[in-house]
Enzyme design. Structure first.
Site, PDB file in Angstrom:
ATOM      1  N   CYS A  46       0.768  -1.283  -0.038  1.00 27.18           N
ATOM      2  CA  CYS A  46       0.069  -0.190  -0.012  1.00 27.18           C
ATOM      3  C   CYS A  46       0.980   1.254  -0.050  1.00 27.18           C
ATOM      4  O   CYS A  46       0.551   2.180  -0.802  1.00 27.18           O
ATOM      5  CB  CYS A  46      -1.055  -0.090   1.070  1.00 27.18           C
ATOM      6  SG  CYS A  46      -2.105  -1.356   1.479  1.00 27.18           S
ATOM      7  N   THR A  47       2.061   1.312   0.678  1.00 23.80           N
ATOM      8  CA  THR A  47       2.714   2.456   0.774  1.00 23.80           C
ATOM      9  C   THR A  47       3.364   2.645  -0.366  1.00 23.80           C
ATOM     10  O   THR A  47       3.569   3.848  -0.905  1.00 23.80           O
ATOM     11  CB  THR A  47       4.059   2.154   1.869  1.00 23.80           C
ATOM     12  OG1 THR A  47       3.476   1.771   3.102  1.00 23.80           O
ATOM     13  CG2 THR A  47       5.237   3.389   1.769  1.00 23.80           C
TER      14      THR A  47
END
Length: 214
Positions: A46-47
């Site tokens: 997600c980062t």
């Protein structure tokens, strides 16, 4: 809650976010929208996704698209995570992240798939047009990062095919040749709409240069 299908009206909602309270329809205004969910804050895939999305700000802006992310973690967690994203991905997160701690939006958009995870959202993507209609849905597993170049490509196709009587072929990219829709048969209308001409590979497969965007 039944899964949203193409052509359905995207549900409106009000929810907290990293930039304050969001009213979805009000946030979108007359723009296109990309709503996409993430399994949790401080997760590696997600980062990278949020960092890359931030770097695409100009690309989304020139297509009149507003981006809205979602995670089921609370606002204070989002704020700390955004600091990590900016630092590790060399970016500035410039779009809101919904804090869907009560799972309200996740439920509306069927983002939790119990056989994958009973609590975390999967990687759902919704492209929504200015009429608030769902135009694309994609669902990825938590282990696989999304291809945001593909999301931009689909937006290009949707915006082009909404305005011209064309469809886009396999692996099409903005500027490539397109296909005249089979329902268009009147020779005079075709000549008027496609002054650059076309090549009929088959009666149903007619290739023409991409029309100039207005």
């Amino acid at each position: 809650m039944a899964a949203l299908r193409l052509g359905d009206t995207a549900p409106d909602f009000e929810q907290d976010s990293s930039i304050g309270r969001i009213r979805f329809y009000e946030y979108l205004g007359d723009s296109w929208g990309v709503l996409f969910s993430h399994p949790a804050d401080f997760t590696p895939v997600c980062t990278t996704e949020l960092g890359y999305t931030a770097k695409l700000a100009d690309e989304f802006a020139k297509r009149n698209v507003k981006v809205l992310a979602l995670s089921v973690d609370p606002v204070d967690s989002h704020q700390k995570w955004i600091g990590d994203i900016n630092e590790t991905q060399n970016c500035t997160v410039n779009f809101p992240i919904l804090a869907d701690a009560d799972r309200k939006v996740s439920t509306l958009y069927d983002m939790i798939h119990p056989n994958a995870s009973a609590t975390a959202t999967v990687r759902s993507v919704f492209i929504i047009d200015p009429a608030k209609k769902v135009r694309l849905t994609i669902t990825y597993p938590a282990s696989t990062g999304r291809n945001f170049d593909e999301i931009l490509r689909v937006i290009d196709s949707l915006q082009l095919t909404d305005n011209y009587s064309v469809a886009t072929p396999v692996n099409w990219k903005d500027g490539d040749d397109v296909i005249i829709v089979p329902t268009l048969q009147d020779p005079e209308v075709i000549k008027q709409k496609f002054p650059k001409g076309y090549k009929a590979v088959r009666p149903y497969l007619r290739i023409t240069p991409q029309p100039n965007k207005q």
